[in-house]
Design an enzyme around this catalytic site. Structure first.
Site, PDB file in Angstrom:
ATOM      1  N   HIS A 141      42.861  23.057 -14.764  1.00  0.00           N
ATOM      2  CA  HIS A 141      43.207  22.517 -13.446  1.00  0.00           C
ATOM      3  C   HIS A 141      41.922  22.123 -12.727  1.00  0.00           C
ATOM      4  CE1 HIS A 141      45.029  22.203  -9.446  1.00  0.00           C
ATOM      5  NE2 HIS A 141      46.173  22.134 -10.077  1.00  0.00           N
ATOM      6  N   ASP A 165      52.585  23.841 -15.137  1.00  0.00           N
ATOM      7  CA  ASP A 165      53.372  23.086 -16.128  1.00  0.00           C
ATOM      8  C   ASP A 165      53.557  23.823 -17.439  1.00  0.00           C
ATOM      9  OD1 ASP A 165      51.615  20.450 -14.692  1.00  0.00           O
ATOM     10  OD2 ASP A 165      53.792  20.697 -14.563  1.00  0.00           O
TER      11      ASP A 165
HETATM   12  C1  SDX Z   1      49.124  19.270 -12.150  1.00  0.00           C
HETATM   13  O1  SDX Z   1      45.709  18.527  -8.718  1.00  0.00           O
HETATM   14  C2  SDX Z   1      46.777  19.242  -8.615  1.00  0.00           C
HETATM   15  O2  SDX Z   1      46.938  20.061  -7.734  1.00  0.00           O
HETATM   16  C3  SDX Z   1      47.811  18.955  -9.683  1.00  0.00           C
HETATM   17  C4  SDX Z   1      49.019  19.884  -9.741  1.00  0.00           C
HETATM   18  C5  SDX Z   1      49.901  19.727  -8.502  1.00  0.00           C
HETATM   19  O3  SDX Z   1      50.652  20.662  -8.191  1.00  0.00           O
HETATM   20  O4  SDX Z   1      49.893  18.610  -7.903  1.00  0.00           O
HETATM   21  O5  SDX Z   1      48.601  21.238  -9.826  1.00  0.00           O
HETATM   22  C6  SDX Z   1      49.912  19.573 -10.925  1.00  0.00           C
HETATM   23  O6  SDX Z   1      48.822  18.144 -12.396  1.00  0.00           O
HETATM   24  C7  SDX Z   1      48.634  20.425 -13.008  1.00  0.00           C
HETATM   25  C8  SDX Z   1      47.703  19.961 -14.181  1.00  0.00           C
HETATM   26  C9  SDX Z   1      48.618  19.447 -15.294  1.00  0.00           C
HETATM   27  N1  SDX Z   1      47.790  18.822 -16.393  1.00  0.00           N
HETATM   28  C10 SDX Z   1      47.686  19.384 -17.580  1.00  0.00           C
HETATM   29  O7  SDX Z   1      48.107  20.514 -17.873  1.00  0.00           O
HETATM   30  C11 SDX Z   1      46.987  18.502 -18.607  1.00  0.00           C
HETATM   31  C12 SDX Z   1      45.939  19.332 -19.388  1.00  0.00           C
HETATM   32  N2  SDX Z   1      44.860  19.643 -18.440  1.00  0.00           N
HETATM   33  C13 SDX Z   1      43.705  18.754 -18.431  1.00  0.00           C
HETATM   34  O8  SDX Z   1      43.997  17.408 -18.682  1.00  0.00           O
HETATM   35  C14 SDX Z   1      42.771  19.042 -17.263  1.00  0.00           C
HETATM   36  O9  SDX Z   1      42.609  20.392 -17.214  1.00  0.00           O
HETATM   37  C15 SDX Z   1      43.124  18.535 -15.877  1.00  0.00           C
HETATM   38  C16 SDX Z   1      43.394  17.074 -15.857  1.00  0.00           C
HETATM   39  C17 SDX Z   1      44.299  19.268 -15.326  1.00  0.00           C
HETATM   40  C18 SDX Z   1      41.913  18.815 -14.985  1.00  0.00           C
HETATM   41  O10 SDX Z   1      40.891  18.041 -15.459  1.00  0.00           O
HETATM   42  P1  SDX Z   1      39.443  18.037 -14.753  1.00  0.00           P
HETATM   43  O11 SDX Z   1      39.425  18.852 -13.528  1.00  0.00           O
HETATM   44  O12 SDX Z   1      38.988  16.624 -14.639  1.00  0.00           O
HETATM   45  O13 SDX Z   1      38.607  18.835 -15.755  1.00  0.00           O
HETATM   46  P2  SDX Z   1      37.864  18.198 -16.984  1.00  0.00           P
HETATM   47  O14 SDX Z   1      38.793  17.240 -17.665  1.00  0.00           O
HETATM   48  O15 SDX Z   1      36.545  17.708 -16.530  1.00  0.00           O
HETATM   49  O16 SDX Z   1      37.712  19.462 -17.929  1.00  0.00           O
HETATM   50  C19 SDX Z   1      36.630  20.333 -17.759  1.00  0.00           C
HETATM   51  C20 SDX Z   1      36.314  20.768 -19.188  1.00  0.00           C
HETATM   52  C21 SDX Z   1      36.140  19.579 -20.128  1.00  0.00           C
HETATM   53  O17 SDX Z   1      35.225  19.985 -21.133  1.00  0.00           O
HETATM   54  P3  SDX Z   1      33.660  19.491 -20.971  1.00  0.00           P
HETATM   55  O18 SDX Z   1      33.691  17.968 -20.900  1.00  0.00           O
HETATM   56  O19 SDX Z   1      33.153  20.132 -19.717  1.00  0.00           O
HETATM   57  O20 SDX Z   1      32.996  19.988 -22.236  1.00  0.00           O
HETATM   58  O21 SDX Z   1      37.410  21.530 -19.720  1.00  0.00           O
HETATM   59  C22 SDX Z   1      37.984  20.846 -20.834  1.00  0.00           C
HETATM   60  C23 SDX Z   1      37.495  19.407 -20.782  1.00  0.00           C
HETATM   61  O22 SDX Z   1      37.400  18.865 -22.090  1.00  0.00           O
HETATM   62  N3  SDX Z   1      39.421  20.922 -20.652  1.00  0.00           N
HETATM   63  C24 SDX Z   1      40.303  21.191 -21.610  1.00  0.00           C
HETATM   64  C25 SDX Z   1      41.548  21.201 -20.970  1.00  0.00           C
HETATM   65  N4  SDX Z   1      41.404  20.927 -19.676  1.00  0.00           N
HETATM   66  C26 SDX Z   1      40.083  20.745 -19.483  1.00  0.00           C
HETATM   67  N5  SDX Z   1      40.160  21.426 -22.923  1.00  0.00           N
HETATM   68  C27 SDX Z   1      41.290  21.672 -23.616  1.00  0.00           C
HETATM   69  N6  SDX Z   1      42.539  21.715 -23.085  1.00  0.00           N
HETATM   70  C28 SDX Z   1      42.701  21.480 -21.763  1.00  0.00           C
HETATM   71  N7  SDX Z   1      43.908  21.530 -21.236  1.00  0.00           N
END
Ligand code: SDX
Length: 429
Positions: free
Chosen positions: A306, A364
């Site tokens: 998140h 989720d």
């Molecule tokens: C919702 O914003 C809100 O409040 C949203 C929400 C709401 O109520 O409105 O809470 C609802 O959207 C919840 C989130 C649902 N999405 C998912 O579950 C999809 C999987 N999650 C990721 O796509 C990600 O965690 C996000 C999009 C939710 C957040 O992404 P960020 O904040 O941009 O973080 P990032 O992509 O920069 O990740 C940081 C690191 C990265 O690694 P590095 O580049 O630092 O090496 O963590 C890794 C990412 O690769 N990472 C994951 C991961 N999520 C982040 N690695 C594996 N699996 C994951 N799920």
């Protein structure tokens, strides 16, 4: 009024900017005069360090896993309150007393029907259209029907439009589902509660009586509470930006629905369940954990991570509890997807990659298993998220419209394209 300053040294000059403190959470540096003073922009793709507005509605502490709506913790609202009560709180700022609640419930209940001619919108879609595609279209089309509540400068029309959105979303969401499965639409019944009415509009058929299971209706209501609002997330920011141009509320909500659909946002509940089905069994989990950690593999654990929560999403805990309640009520004792989800969570929470990156289950992760058990197809999961989030979008839109400092949102950029050059005639290219 600001009581501290932030200093910036740039190009041999020194600048000062006001620092403002809120009730809770990080201070903000007011950089609204930065470009005029320095000729430079800030640069923050994805807005990881940017506060886009001032708001009194929702507060999130990502480090502690805290979520407050008008100061009330989400677990207390979910355990003790109702979704319509949370709607009132988000819209008006205070919990309603008995007469306020009865009046609000009466007004919402008596706006649940849609204009009969809206039924014709649905027949324009293929039966296998994704229900979110239908929702984008039909909600946007509401501005073609409800002209008497699109003048955003009129507080009375704003409130009518707000009530209409909250009241009609369940009816339209149920119609999108019924159209998708080829069954006749079911009209709302005014003697049912908001969530019971929704379940009946989704699952009743003309050939037999449908009795709503009160345990499942309560679970549905709690799921709506958990999804109601979440500060300045992507879809709420979309609604605010659309509303800042003066667009009517129905068009703004349609924009929010479109943004929510993405798998990185509200589409994650559908993607998470599809992921659990793809993993299939507990012994396949290590392979998927490795893929999630592999930089060269686009696979991510859906329902994990998140932007704000770097601790357990407080909603995920309540969703997990609700999941067990629903499965228990339905006598589902051996759901393989739940086994995979529980084992995946256990492994991920001890794996150093997830621990180091502070990746925890978000709302989720368990919602999909619960919604599937309630009888919804995965394609309806994000529709349910949009149904619940409508009140948050409306409350945030209303706050923005009523802010006297509000102006159209218009970010700038860092330009890295070609410098100015002259047109080259075709025969010279
Ligand atoms: C919702 O914003 C809100 O409040 C949203 C929400 C709401 O109520 O409105 O809470 C609802 O959207 C919840 C989130 C649902 N999405 C998912 O579950 C999809 C999987 N999650 C990721 O796509 C990600 O965690 C996000 C999009 C939710 C957040 O992404 P960020 O904040 O941009 O973080 P990032 O992509 O920069 O990740 C940081 C690191 C990265 O690694 P590095 O580049 O630092 O090496 O963590 C890794 C990412 O690769 N990472 C994951 C991961 N999520 C982040 N690695 C594996 N699996 C994951 N799920």
């Amino acid at each position: 009024m600001s009581d501290t300053k932030a200093k910036l040294a740039l190009g041999g000059e020194s600048y000062e900017f006001d620092v403002h403190s809120g009730t809770l959470g990080p201070d903000v540096i007011d950089i609204s005069s930065l470009y005029a003073s320095t000729g430079a922009f800030t640069y923050d793709p994805g807005f990881t360090s940017t506060a886009s507005c001032e708001s009194d509605i929702t507060f999130i502490d990502g480090e502690k896993g805290v979520l407050l709506h008008r100061g009330y913790p989400i677990d207390q609202l979910a355990e003790k309150g109702s979704f319509l009560e949370t709607c009132y709180l988000l819209l008006y700022g205070e919990l309603p007393n008995k007469s306020q609640m009865d009046d609000f419930e009466h007004r919402v209940t008596h706006h649940t029907m849609v204009h009969e001619q809206m039924n014709r919108f649905f027949t324009g879609f293929r039966r296998d259209a994704h229900p979110m595609a239908i929702m984008c279209g039909v909600i946007g089309a509401m501005s073609a029907f409800y002209h008497d509540s699109t003048d955003i400068s009129d507080p009375r029309q704003r409130m009518i439009a707000s009530l209409r959105m909250i009241a009609k979303m369940p009816t339209i969401a149920a119609m999108a589902y019924k159209y998708h499965v080829g069954q006749p639409f079911v009209y709302p019944k005014n003697d049912l509660s908001y969530s019971a009415n929704f379940l009946r509009m989704c699952f009743a058929v003309p050939c037999e009586e449908y009795a709503v299971n009160p345990v499942l209706a309560r679970a549905m209501d709690r799921i709506f509470i958990l999804h109601a609002d979440h500060e300045q997330n992507a879809s709420t920011s979309t609604v605010r930006l659309a509303g800042s141009s003066g667009a009517n509320p129905f068009a703004c909500i349609a924009a929010g629905i479109a943004c929510l659909w993405g798998p990185a946002h509200g589409g994650a509940n559908e993607a998470a369940l599809n992921m659990l089905s793809e993993i299939g069994s507990v012994d396949q989990i290590p392979e998927y954990i490795d893929r999630a950690k592999d930089k060269n593999d686009p696979f991510r654990l859906m329902g994990f991570g998140h932007r704000v929560y770097k601790n357990y999403d407080p909603r995920a805990k309540i969703m997990q509890k609700t999941c067990h309640e629903v499965l228990g009520e339905l006598g589902i004792t051996d759901d393989p997807l739940l086994d995979v989800a529980m084992e995946l969570e256990k492994i991920a929470l001890t794996d150093e990659y997830f621990v180091e990156k502070k990746l925890y289950p978000n709302i989720d992760f368990y919602s999909g298993i619960t919604l599937k058990a309630l009888g919804f197809p995965t394609t309806m999961f994000t529709v349910l998220f949009a149904l619940a989030r409508t009140v948050g979008w409306i409350a945030q839109w209303k706050e923005m419209i009523e802010d006297p400092r509000q102006k159209i949102g218009r970010p700038r950029q860092l330009y890295t394209g070609a410098p100015q050059r002259d047109y080259v005639p075709m025969d010279k290219r």
